[in-house]
Write a protein that holds these residues in place. Structure first.
Motif, PDB file in Angstrom:
ATOM      1  N   GLY A 210       0.798  -1.228   0.000  1.00  0.00           N
ATOM      2  CA  GLY A 210       0.000   0.000   0.000  1.00  0.00           C
ATOM      3  C   GLY A 210       0.826   1.271   0.000  1.00  0.00           C
ATOM      4  O   GLY A 210       1.995   1.282  -0.360  1.00  0.00           O
TER       5      GLY A 210
ATOM      6  N   ALA B  19       4.479   1.190   4.624  1.00  0.00           N
ATOM      7  CA  ALA B  19       5.891   1.381   4.985  1.00  0.00           C
ATOM      8  C   ALA B  19       6.032   1.895   6.426  1.00  0.00           C
ATOM      9  O   ALA B  19       7.066   1.735   7.047  1.00  0.00           O
ATOM     10  CB  ALA B  19       6.535   2.356   4.015  1.00  0.00           C
TER      11      ALA B  19
ATOM     12  N   ARG C 197      -0.521  -4.426   8.195  1.00  0.00           N
ATOM     13  CA  ARG C 197       0.755  -4.502   8.905  1.00  0.00           C
ATOM     14  C   ARG C 197       1.548  -3.255   8.524  1.00  0.00           C
ATOM     15  O   ARG C 197       1.224  -2.602   7.515  1.00  0.00           O
ATOM     16  CB  ARG C 197       1.541  -5.774   8.542  1.00  0.00           C
TER      17      ARG C 197
ATOM     18  N   GLY D 247       5.600  -1.193   8.402  1.00  0.00           N
ATOM     19  CA  GLY D 247       7.058  -1.228   8.536  1.00  0.00           C
ATOM     20  C   GLY D 247       7.701  -2.057   7.438  1.00  0.00           C
ATOM     21  O   GLY D 247       7.046  -2.932   6.845  1.00  0.00           O
TER      22      GLY D 247
ATOM     23  N   PHE E 286      10.063  -4.741   5.360  1.00  0.00           N
ATOM     24  CA  PHE E 286      10.189  -6.190   5.505  1.00  0.00           C
ATOM     25  C   PHE E 286      11.651  -6.592   5.717  1.00  0.00           C
ATOM     26  O   PHE E 286      11.937  -7.704   6.122  1.00  0.00           O
ATOM     27  CB  PHE E 286       9.693  -6.889   4.233  1.00  0.00           C
TER      28      PHE E 286
ATOM     29  N   GLY F 107      14.128  -5.711   2.985  1.00  0.00           N
ATOM     30  CA  GLY F 107      14.565  -6.034   1.623  1.00  0.00           C
ATOM     31  C   GLY F 107      13.757  -7.170   1.005  1.00  0.00           C
ATOM     32  O   GLY F 107      12.790  -7.663   1.591  1.00  0.00           O
TER      33      GLY F 107
ATOM     34  N   ILE G 179      10.362  -0.825  -3.381  1.00  0.00           N
ATOM     35  CA  ILE G 179       9.410  -1.854  -2.920  1.00  0.00           C
ATOM     36  C   ILE G 179       8.833  -2.610  -4.122  1.00  0.00           C
ATOM     37  O   ILE G 179       8.605  -3.818  -4.040  1.00  0.00           O
ATOM     38  CB  ILE G 179       8.309  -1.251  -2.002  1.00  0.00           C
TER      39      ILE G 179
HETATM   40  P1  NAP Z   1      10.576   2.828  -1.724  1.00  0.00           P
HETATM   41  O1  NAP Z   1      11.746   3.706  -1.969  1.00  0.00           O
HETATM   42  O2  NAP Z   1      10.077   1.995  -2.843  1.00  0.00           O
HETATM   43  O3  NAP Z   1      10.841   1.856  -0.511  1.00  0.00           O
HETATM   44  C1  NAP Z   1      11.803   2.112   0.498  1.00  0.00           C
HETATM   45  C2  NAP Z   1      11.637   1.042   1.563  1.00  0.00           C
HETATM   46  O4  NAP Z   1      10.457   1.292   2.330  1.00  0.00           O
HETATM   47  C3  NAP Z   1      11.443  -0.356   1.004  1.00  0.00           C
HETATM   48  O5  NAP Z   1      12.675  -0.958   0.680  1.00  0.00           O
HETATM   49  C4  NAP Z   1      10.698  -1.044   2.132  1.00  0.00           C
HETATM   50  O6  NAP Z   1      11.578  -1.386   3.180  1.00  0.00           O
HETATM   51  C5  NAP Z   1       9.821   0.058   2.670  1.00  0.00           C
HETATM   52  N1  NAP Z   1       8.489   0.052   2.066  1.00  0.00           N
HETATM   53  C6  NAP Z   1       8.017   0.818   1.039  1.00  0.00           C
HETATM   54  N2  NAP Z   1       6.723   0.565   0.809  1.00  0.00           N
HETATM   55  C7  NAP Z   1       6.359  -0.386   1.697  1.00  0.00           C
HETATM   56  C8  NAP Z   1       5.146  -1.064   1.972  1.00  0.00           C
HETATM   57  N3  NAP Z   1       4.021  -0.806   1.282  1.00  0.00           N
HETATM   58  N4  NAP Z   1       5.130  -1.983   2.989  1.00  0.00           N
HETATM   59  C9  NAP Z   1       6.256  -2.238   3.703  1.00  0.00           C
HETATM   60  N5  NAP Z   1       7.437  -1.625   3.493  1.00  0.00           N
HETATM   61  C10 NAP Z   1       7.487  -0.720   2.507  1.00  0.00           C
HETATM   62  O7  NAP Z   1       9.354   3.680  -1.191  1.00  0.00           O
HETATM   63  P2  NAP Z   1       9.283   5.242  -0.808  1.00  0.00           P
HETATM   64  O8  NAP Z   1       9.350   6.030  -2.060  1.00  0.00           O
HETATM   65  O9  NAP Z   1      10.248   5.490   0.326  1.00  0.00           O
HETATM   66  O10 NAP Z   1       7.778   5.308  -0.270  1.00  0.00           O
HETATM   67  C11 NAP Z   1       7.451   4.814   1.009  1.00  0.00           C
HETATM   68  C12 NAP Z   1       5.928   4.631   1.078  1.00  0.00           C
HETATM   69  O11 NAP Z   1       5.279   5.874   0.778  1.00  0.00           O
HETATM   70  C13 NAP Z   1       5.414   3.625   0.054  1.00  0.00           C
HETATM   71  O12 NAP Z   1       4.392   2.879   0.666  1.00  0.00           O
HETATM   72  C14 NAP Z   1       4.850   4.469  -1.068  1.00  0.00           C
HETATM   73  O13 NAP Z   1       3.791   3.833  -1.730  1.00  0.00           O
HETATM   74  C15 NAP Z   1       4.404   5.719  -0.328  1.00  0.00           C
HETATM   75  N6  NAP Z   1       4.487   6.960  -1.122  1.00  0.00           N
HETATM   76  C16 NAP Z   1       5.635   7.274  -1.792  1.00  0.00           C
HETATM   77  C17 NAP Z   1       5.685   8.451  -2.524  1.00  0.00           C
HETATM   78  C18 NAP Z   1       6.919   8.826  -3.324  1.00  0.00           C
HETATM   79  O14 NAP Z   1       6.896   9.889  -3.982  1.00  0.00           O
HETATM   80  N7  NAP Z   1       7.982   8.043  -3.315  1.00  0.00           N
HETATM   81  C19 NAP Z   1       4.591   9.293  -2.540  1.00  0.00           C
HETATM   82  C20 NAP Z   1       3.434   8.952  -1.824  1.00  0.00           C
HETATM   83  C21 NAP Z   1       3.404   7.772  -1.113  1.00  0.00           C
HETATM   84  P3  NAP Z   1      12.231  -2.846   3.291  1.00  0.00           P
HETATM   85  O15 NAP Z   1      13.253  -2.935   2.212  1.00  0.00           O
HETATM   86  O16 NAP Z   1      12.767  -2.888   4.671  1.00  0.00           O
HETATM   87  O17 NAP Z   1      11.114  -3.839   3.059  1.00  0.00           O
END
Ligand code: NAP
Length: 249
Positions: free
Chosen positions: A12, A37, A51, A53, A55, A57, A84
């Protein structure tokens, strides 16, 4: 009618993931668990099991899929969450389960739009002209890169405060979408914005800023989406439900 519910992991972090969880949870054939996340302090409620946080990697995600007897993964993470999505594909392959993706289409450039496409946020920072009053809506995680440019005025909008304190001459607006066209037009006029910087998120709730920029004749620095591994993908909740039904048929 199957005699047991299919356990589906929904990755999500988007409104579409929330809607998908609700749709799956309301159907006896499915038992969704939605993963967040854990970076948003006050996420919207989600139907069904959840859930929170990382996982740990791709290997950690593979362990989760196996230990929780997940039979199908649906990656409904944000279009810019590339890590992710890559981990979801790797982990699903290793665990021997299918992986689908729900990803909304990007915004298209229309007549009158003045967009400069850039491949990533670093290039977006470089593309802003000296002396600009930049309205930056890339989220709080990468905003520090813009604050580091001492020769522009940054007006940054995000849902939750940035991790690092902004410099004295920057402005931070905390607000949650959706925003209307009138709100966006008024804000950009009031703040004397000269350029909009945004990711091509594709959400209807945040599209009005792009339309307001066009109406005001402002240039837009548009960050293109990162590449993701190819898996069966739908652009809508109903579309991904169709894919689910085909994958279990
Ligand atoms: P990312 O770079 O793809 O992921 C970074 C790390 O965060 C992943 O390696 C994973 O950790 C953890 N993670 C991300 N999504 C997860 C999920 N749904 N469930 C469990 N762990 C998750 O993601 P991000 O860009 O940092 O974004 C983090 C969250 O914010 C995501 O859910 C994404 O959909 C949301 N989001 C992102 C953006 C954006 O512009 N990037 C904008 C709005 C919302 P592990 O390796 O430890 O599993």
């Amino acid at each position: 009618m199957p005699n047991k519910s299919i356990r589906i992991l929904v990755l999500g972090g988007t409104e579409e993931a929330r809607l998908l969880a609700s749709r799956l949870d309301g159907d006896d054939r499915y038992a969704p668990v939605t993963s967040l996340a854990g970076v948003t302090q006050d996420p919207e409620p989600i139907d069904g099991e959840t859930r929170s946080g990382g996982f740990g990697g791709a290997a950690g995600l593979e362990d989760f899929i196996k230990s929780e007897a997940v039979e199908l993964v649906i990656d409904a993470a944000h279009p810019f969450a590339a890590t992710i999505s890559a981990n979801a594909v790797k982990a699903s392959e290793r665990a021997g389960v299918a992986c689908l993706r729900l990803e909304r289409p990007p915004w298209g450039k229309g007549a009158g739009d003045n967009w400069t496409p850039v491949p990533d946020v670093e290039q977006a920072v470089r593309a802003i002209p000296e002396g600009a009053r930049a309205f930056v809506t890339v989220g709080r995680q990468e905003i520090a890169l813009f604050f580091a440019r001492g020769d522009i005025h940054v007006i940054a909008r995000m849902i939750e405060p940035p991790v690092e304190l902004p410099p004295a001459d920057a402005e931070v607006i905390l607000a949650r979408p959706p925003f209307t066209l009138a709100q966006e037009r008024n804000l950009m006029a009031e703040k004397k914005i000269s350029v909009l910087v945004t990711k091509n998120a594709g959400s209807a709730a945040t599209r009005p800023k792009v339309d307001a920029a066009r109406e005001l004749g402002l240039p837009v620095i548009m960050v293109s989406r990162p590449g993701k591994p190819t898996v069966p993908t739908a652009q809508t909740v109903e579309g991904v439900i169709d894919l689910v039904e085909r994958s279990i048929a």
